[in-house]
Design a protein around this motif. Structure first.
Motif, short mmCIF file in Angstrom:
data_model
loop_
_atom_site.label_atom_id
_atom_site.label_comp_id
_atom_site.label_asym_id
_atom_site.label_seq_id
_atom_site.Cartn_x
_atom_site.Cartn_y
_atom_site.Cartn_z
N TYR A 60 5.45 8.08 -12.91
CA TYR A 60 4.22 7.41 -12.58
C TYR A 60 3.04 8.37 -12.70
O TYR A 60 3.16 9.56 -12.42
CB TYR A 60 4.26 6.87 -11.14
N GLN A 109 -0.86 8.81 -11.27
CA GLN A 109 -1.75 8.32 -10.23
C GLN A 109 -3.10 9.00 -10.33
O GLN A 109 -3.20 10.23 -10.23
CB GLN A 109 -1.15 8.56 -8.83
N GLY A 132 -3.42 3.24 -7.18
CA GLY A 132 -1.99 3.27 -6.97
C GLY A 132 -1.28 3.89 -8.16
O GLY A 132 -1.84 3.99 -9.26
N PRO A 133 -0.03 4.31 -8.00
CA PRO A 133 0.74 4.87 -9.12
C PRO A 133 0.93 3.83 -10.23
O PRO A 133 1.14 2.66 -9.95
CB PRO A 133 2.08 5.23 -8.48
N LEU A 176 3.16 3.03 -13.69
CA LEU A 176 4.35 3.38 -14.46
C LEU A 176 3.95 3.74 -15.89
O LEU A 176 3.26 2.97 -16.56
CB LEU A 176 5.33 2.21 -14.48
N PHE A 208 4.15 11.65 -10.83
CA PHE A 208 5.30 11.62 -9.94
C PHE A 208 6.54 11.19 -10.70
O PHE A 208 6.50 10.23 -11.48
CB PHE A 208 5.09 10.61 -8.80
N GLN A 217 14.91 0.68 -3.67
CA GLN A 217 13.87 1.63 -3.31
C GLN A 217 13.91 2.85 -4.22
O GLN A 217 14.97 3.26 -4.70
CB GLN A 217 14.06 2.10 -1.87
N LEU A 218 12.73 3.43 -4.46
CA LEU A 218 12.60 4.65 -5.23
C LEU A 218 12.44 5.85 -4.29
O LEU A 218 11.79 5.74 -3.25
CB LEU A 218 11.37 4.58 -6.13
N PHE A 232 10.71 9.45 -4.47
CA PHE A 232 9.73 10.14 -5.30
C PHE A 232 9.78 11.65 -5.11
O PHE A 232 10.13 12.15 -4.04
CB PHE A 232 8.31 9.67 -4.94
N GLY A 233 9.40 12.36 -6.18
CA GLY A 233 9.13 13.78 -6.05
C GLY A 233 7.77 13.96 -5.39
O GLY A 233 7.05 13.00 -5.11
N SER A 234 7.40 15.22 -5.19
CA SER A 234 6.16 15.53 -4.45
C SER A 234 4.92 15.57 -5.34
O SER A 234 3.81 15.75 -4.83
CB SER A 234 6.32 16.85 -3.71
#
Lengths: 112, 114
Positions: free
Chosen positions: A36, A38, A43-44, A46, A89, A99-100, A102-104
């Protein structure tokens, strides 16, 4: 549960150069890996995703590679442009409808 | 289709007050998700619905949080007795039944608890 680590946290590149962002995941059951973008205040969005039955996917200047054995996947952006500047992300999940995790995030800055 | 809509975009509230956020998903999407994002971090899963049924809740969703999706259309997320630690961006996303096209996120509601 799943744990996703993302590197680097910040990345600066010159316009026209390539950028690579890497993620590792812990749950061997994960089989869907989206990326994603952002932008500030939004919002993020895709930008590309990959499922575990393929090792690489490309969409114009963006590509994603997946190594299930090593449990890592990477985002490659070629010919970077200033409008590519954003936070990126990675995420992982055992099912695209669940649910996903996410990385930081990676703050990408493309310098003109 | 205008995508996923969230309302309000920003909310400032005093500690101890209750707040409610609304999410309108893409009309043909039957799955709806709530995430929380704090500054400099990735989104963290809170809960998700398939139609009107709430199928999963994260341990992040304390008993002060409640989410509903009446009639399987829009969803609301309520936070009771807000705390400063609740300050974050609350993101809503929706997807088709098999998630074949991935999630579509809304622009989020930024909550500030003072």
């Amino acid at each position: 549960g799943e744990n996703v680590e993302q590197h680097p946290s910040t990345l600066s590149v010159q316009e026209g150069d390539s950028a690579v962002i890497k993620c590792t995941y812990s749950d061997s059951a994960s089989n869907y890996f989206p990326w994603y973008k952002q932008e500030l205040g939004k919002g993020p969005q895709l930008i590309i995703d990959i499922r575990s039955n393929v090792g690489e996917k490309k969409d114009q200047r963006i590509a994603v590679t997946l190594n299930k054995t090593a449990k890592h996947f990477s985002l490659h952006i070629t010919e970077t442009q200033p409008e590519d500047s954003a936070v990126y992300f990675c995420a992982a999940t055992p099912s695209a409808a669940r649910q996903l995790t996410f990385g930081s995030g990676t703050q990408l800055t493309v310098l003109p | 289709d205008t995508g996923v809509s969230q309302d309000p975009r920003h909310k400032i509230t005093k500690r101890g007050q209750n707040v409610t956020f609304r999410c309108d998903p893409i009309s043909e999407h039957n799955r709806l998700y709530w995430y929380r994002q704090t500054l400099g971090q990735g989104p963290e899963f809170l809960t998700y619905f398939q139609n009107e049924a709430q199928l999963e809740k994260s341990r992040l969703l304390s008993d002060r949080f409640s989410a509903e999706r009446p009639k399987g259309s829009f969803s609301t997320l309520e936070i009771q007795r807000t705390e400063q630690g609740d300050s974050a961006m609350y993101l809503c996303a929706s997807s088709s039944p098999q998630g074949l096209d991935g999630y579509t996120f809304g622009s989020g509601t930024r909550l500030t608890v003072v």
